[in-house]
Design a protein around this motif. Structure first.
Motif, PDB file in Angstrom:
ATOM      1  N   GLN A 227       0.831  -1.209   0.000  1.00 27.82           N
ATOM      2  CA  GLN A 227       0.000   0.000   0.000  1.00 27.82           C
ATOM      3  C   GLN A 227       0.865   1.259   0.000  1.00 27.82           C
ATOM      4  O   GLN A 227       0.547   2.241  -0.677  1.00 27.82           O
ATOM      5  N   LYS A 228       1.950   1.237   0.751  1.00 25.89           N
ATOM      6  CA  LYS A 228       2.867   2.375   0.785  1.00 25.89           C
ATOM      7  C   LYS A 228       3.410   2.666  -0.608  1.00 25.89           C
ATOM      8  O   LYS A 228       3.438   3.823  -1.050  1.00 25.89           O
ATOM      9  N   HIS A 229       3.814   1.621  -1.332  1.00 23.73           N
ATOM     10  CA  HIS A 229       4.371   1.803  -2.666  1.00 23.73           C
ATOM     11  C   HIS A 229       3.304   2.258  -3.661  1.00 23.73           C
ATOM     12  O   HIS A 229       3.582   3.069  -4.551  1.00 23.73           O
ATOM     13  N   ILE A 230       2.091   1.750  -3.502  1.00 25.25           N
ATOM     14  CA  ILE A 230       0.979   2.210  -4.340  1.00 25.25           C
ATOM     15  C   ILE A 230       0.772   3.707  -4.160  1.00 25.25           C
ATOM     16  O   ILE A 230       0.600   4.460  -5.131  1.00 25.25           O
ATOM     17  N   ASP A 231       0.794   4.161  -2.917  1.00 22.91           N
ATOM     18  CA  ASP A 231       0.594   5.587  -2.619  1.00 22.91           C
ATOM     19  C   ASP A 231       1.716   6.439  -3.224  1.00 22.91           C
ATOM     20  O   ASP A 231       1.459   7.513  -3.778  1.00 22.91           O
ATOM     21  N   ILE A 232       2.954   5.965  -3.111  1.00 20.68           N
ATOM     22  CA  ILE A 232       4.098   6.728  -3.628  1.00 20.68           C
ATOM     23  C   ILE A 232       4.019   6.859  -5.145  1.00 20.68           C
ATOM     24  O   ILE A 232       4.109   7.960  -5.702  1.00 20.68           O
ATOM     25  N   PHE A 233       3.844   5.727  -5.838  1.00 19.35           N
ATOM     26  CA  PHE A 233       3.799   5.766  -7.300  1.00 19.35           C
ATOM     27  C   PHE A 233       2.539   6.475  -7.787  1.00 19.35           C
ATOM     28  O   PHE A 233       2.566   7.192  -8.787  1.00 19.35           O
TER      29      PHE A 233
END
Length: 334
Positions: free
Chosen positions: A226-232
């Motif tokens: 989820q963190k990476h989804i938010d960043i990208f």
């Protein structure tokens, strides 16, 4: 003249064949469960075709292994799956999952074919690629028909050919940032989509795993995804570009055991490892400094998570060793 069929398998061939066997025995288990629970009669034949393909691959691999007197890997079997368990994944997710795995198979199969030497391994990996392309076609066509295919963003066509004139093209931390290139947009889109698919899968696995230790490991993986989804997604959002959808709602509330914890761990570890490769390719193709650095900081995070997973698998005796080089020092001691 050297007999091309009698030359020893190279390290590249051994690793690719071993990995393919592990993945195809896993795919057989997963898709047998999918087939037992599928409701959409248009999705059913695609799952059946995938099972048949995986079984055919395993049969061909066994022939090569036996001819070489190579120990047959344990892989995965009926003991690793409960096909009568409650349905955990929607048919739409099953289709998207198969499409994603075909993308991974295209990359892995292409690399294996590029390094193959013997005629039998060249022939085998040509077949793997052909089947991966066909699975792409099957899933894409049905998703387009059903309106579930998520297309990458559409960009305006350039008016003319231009060359980069200033180093501002590489900037990203200070001053005005240039717009994302089509290559950067493509990688961002795909990495959001990959994490969204992985997050849904790891959520379902966390619900149905037996060990609390494994459940906790998957919960951390869900948070990382989820963190990476938010960043990208923020990079895309800042350019007024669409962000791929979440697949969380396609997972049911079932907590019944489906797969062995060994299979769950191997599957998630394999998908994360492929994700590291995607991040590396994206970093190399992203000259804007802020974007390239973001990939560079996320890769170690995933690598540490992979290491933690490997430690868990070793602890429980689930990690099969791939073929290895001879330990000369050990041989000398003998």
């Amino acid at each position: 003249m050297e007999d091309k069929m009698n030359i020893p398998l190279t390290a590249a061939e051994l690793s690719a064949l071993w990995t393919q066997y592990m993945n195809d025995t896993l795919a057989t288990c997963v898709n047998r469960y999918f087939l037992e629970n599928v409701e959409d009669e248009e999705v059913r034949p695609i799952i059946e075709w995938t099972i048949d393909t995986a079984k055919e691959n395993v049969s061909l691999l066994l022939d090569i292994f036996r001819k070489e007197n190579f120990p047959i890997p344990i892989g995965f079997s009926d003991q690793d799956v409960n096909i009568t368990a409650q349905n955990l994944f929607s048919d739409t997710y099953k289709l998207m999952y198969l499409r994603h795995l075909s993308i991974i198979a295209l990359g892995a199969g292409g690399s294996a074919l590029g390094l193959a030497t013997r005629e039998d391994t060249v022939s085998f990996f040509k077949r793997v690629l052909e089947k991966a392309v066909h699975l792409q076609d099957l899933t894409r066509n049905l998703m387009l028909k059903q309106g579930t295919y998520v297309k990458p963003p559409v960009l305006s066509l350039p008016d003319k050919v231009e060359f980069v004139e200033t180093k501002q093209y590489l900037a990203g931390f200070f001053g005005k940032k240039r717009s994302l290139t089509s290559v950067e947009v493509t990688h961002l889109f795909y990495n959001v989509q990959t994490n969204a698919i992985g997050k849904a899968l790891i959520t379902g696995f966390a619900q149905t795993a037996e060990s609390k230790e494994i459940k906790d490991f998957f919960k951390r993986g869900k948070e990382i995804a989820q963190k990476h989804i938010d960043i990208f997604g923020t990079f895309l959002h800042d350019e007024d570009l669409p962000v791929p959808m979440s697949w969380d709602a396609t997972i049911s509330d079932s907590t019944e055991k489906i797969f062995s914890d060994k299979l769950l761990m191997f599957h998630i570890m394999a998908m994360i490892a492929s994700g590291v490769g995607f991040y590396g390719a994206a970093m190399a193709a992203s000259p804007r400094r802020d974007l390239g650095l973001k990939y560079a900081t996320l890769i170690p995070e995933i690598s540490l998570y992979l290491e933690e997973g490997a430690s868990l698998m070793i602890k429980h005796g689930w990690m099969e060793e791939p073929p290895q080089a001879n330990d000369r020092d050990q041989l000398i001691e003998k």
